[in-house]
Design an enzyme around this catalytic site. Sequence first.
Site, PDB file in Angstrom:
ATOM      1  N   HIS A 256       1.057  -1.498   0.416  1.00  0.00           N
ATOM      2  CA  HIS A 256      -0.084  -0.143  -0.114  1.00  0.00           C
ATOM      3  C   HIS A 256       0.820   1.312  -0.045  1.00  0.00           C
ATOM      4  O   HIS A 256       0.349   2.130  -0.913  1.00  0.00           O
ATOM      5  CB  HIS A 256      -1.161  -0.079   1.158  1.00  0.00           C
ATOM      6  CG  HIS A 256      -1.771   1.167   1.263  1.00  0.00           C
ATOM      7  ND1 HIS A 256      -3.188   1.605   0.600  1.00  0.00           N
ATOM      8  CD2 HIS A 256      -1.488   2.442   2.227  1.00  0.00           C
ATOM      9  CE1 HIS A 256      -2.885   3.268   1.650  1.00  0.00           C
ATOM     10  NE2 HIS A 256      -2.295   3.620   1.996  1.00  0.00           N
ATOM     11  N   GLU A 257       1.662   1.662   0.737  1.00  0.00           N
ATOM     12  CA  GLU A 257       2.570   2.279   1.028  1.00  0.00           C
ATOM     13  C   GLU A 257       3.773   2.802  -0.184  1.00  0.00           C
ATOM     14  O   GLU A 257       3.415   3.632  -1.157  1.00  0.00           O
ATOM     15  CB  GLU A 257       3.665   2.302   2.387  1.00  0.00           C
ATOM     16  CG  GLU A 257       2.686   2.627   3.256  1.00  0.00           C
ATOM     17  CD  GLU A 257       1.767   3.365   3.782  1.00  0.00           C
ATOM     18  OE1 GLU A 257       2.140   4.788   3.022  1.00  0.00           O
ATOM     19  OE2 GLU A 257       0.969   3.705   4.329  1.00  0.00           O
ATOM     20  N   HIS A 260       1.756   4.434  -2.838  1.00  0.00           N
ATOM     21  CA  HIS A 260       1.463   5.784  -3.422  1.00  0.00           C
ATOM     22  C   HIS A 260       2.495   6.881  -3.308  1.00  0.00           C
ATOM     23  O   HIS A 260       2.313   7.239  -4.625  1.00  0.00           O
ATOM     24  CB  HIS A 260       1.771   6.133  -1.179  1.00  0.00           C
ATOM     25  CG  HIS A 260      -0.260   6.082  -0.511  1.00  0.00           C
ATOM     26  ND1 HIS A 260      -0.885   7.230  -1.099  1.00  0.00           N
ATOM     27  CD2 HIS A 260       0.077   5.507   0.295  1.00  0.00           C
ATOM     28  CE1 HIS A 260      -1.754   6.208  -0.149  1.00  0.00           C
ATOM     29  NE2 HIS A 260      -1.642   5.649   0.434  1.00  0.00           N
ATOM     30  N   GLU A 310      -6.102   7.015  -1.146  1.00  0.00           N
ATOM     31  CA  GLU A 310      -6.239   5.626  -0.354  1.00  0.00           C
ATOM     32  C   GLU A 310      -6.422   4.345  -0.852  1.00  0.00           C
ATOM     33  O   GLU A 310      -6.083   3.430  -0.755  1.00  0.00           O
ATOM     34  CB  GLU A 310      -6.583   6.140   0.875  1.00  0.00           C
ATOM     35  CG  GLU A 310      -5.641   7.035   1.507  1.00  0.00           C
ATOM     36  CD  GLU A 310      -4.492   6.837   2.036  1.00  0.00           C
ATOM     37  OE1 GLU A 310      -4.017   5.705   2.527  1.00  0.00           O
ATOM     38  OE2 GLU A 310      -3.249   6.941   2.804  1.00  0.00           O
TER      39      GLU A 310
END
Length: 407
Positions: A256-257, A260, A310
Amino acid sequence: MMFAQLSRTALTAARPTLSARTTALPSIRPTLITRTIHQTSLPRSPKYERFPTDHGGSPGGGPTGPTGRPDLWSYFKRRLGGDRAVYVYGIGVGGAGLYYVTHLERVADTGRLRFMDVDEAQERELGRQTQLQTLSEYNRALLPPNHPTSRRVRQVATRIIEASGLGRVKTGGEMSAVEGKVPAFGGGGDLGEILMGGGEGGREVAEGKETEWEVYVIDDKTTKNAFVLPGGKIFVFTGILPVSANDDGLATVLGHEVAHQVARHPAERMSSMKVLFALGFLLESLGLDVGITRLLLTFMLQLPNSRKNESEADFIGLRLMSRACFNPTESTKMWQRMSESEGGSKGLNVDFLSTHPANQKRINQLEKWMPEALQVRAASHCGQTASQLGGFLDAINPVGTYSQGIW
């Protein structure tokens, strides 16, 4: 005697005149009162009109009869400062709109259209400055690169990054050299160089070098967080490790990070701040209250865009971890554990006041994307190189679960 009679006669003759004057006063007073009310009401009426009213078909209003419509054009001219100011604002808005349209682009993995006017050089240089500040703040809490937990986190990050061809992750020995160069109180940097794309980060992009990712683990059990800075700087707090519970759960967090940064969300947020500033200035110029303007922009643009980023990172991160042969079904379990650790209700889907989607919404979305993620995992080679590297690290550092590492 005659004089007395004449005086009585004169008085009698004069009384009707006085009586006539007395009876005439009531008929005169209403006229005077009406005229007085009419004269005092004219200058006060504009105080109760927010928009001027057009009383005719002509631009300035005419005697043809009231239309009842607010004359917005006159109101805008009055607020902006006259005809010349309206032309200036019109040119500015038109130029800003053209600039906005010419800087629209689509996210490669999702096709979402967005505004972007920050280049990679600026993004990386700002990331480098934030990296130095973070390392200075948590200097005493950084785990050594050869610590078992640091090795485990670096192993998971290596599989995700190399499986998708995003660059290479620096080894423990390389990280020791990097940490040795970090200043004790953060680094400097000229603001002009940062905004103009100069500095170390700008040179790295200009030379076209492959991104070299750096993994830092911060020993803070109370912070359940991880983040990635532009330029490939990964920071993981040990408080997130019990929630992730296993490699697949940690891959959910790191995927997920990293997503980004793959989608360049930090640069998108910097670009959107310019749009919010311009819209706020325009609305305040038209007379809207400053507090109301900020609330509108926050709840209608800033927070929804943040939640959209997100969700997009969840989608891309799920594909990244699946391509690295991690089990994507663990992602929903990880977010369930996160919800339980935060003491939230599983069925609570209210998130309009938050920068992140509600945990249950994230779980529902991940379940919807799960069939595609499983297909991505099945189509990959399951990272034989990464598996061999993981076996080597396990051999030199036999740690079964994260609970055996630091806590």
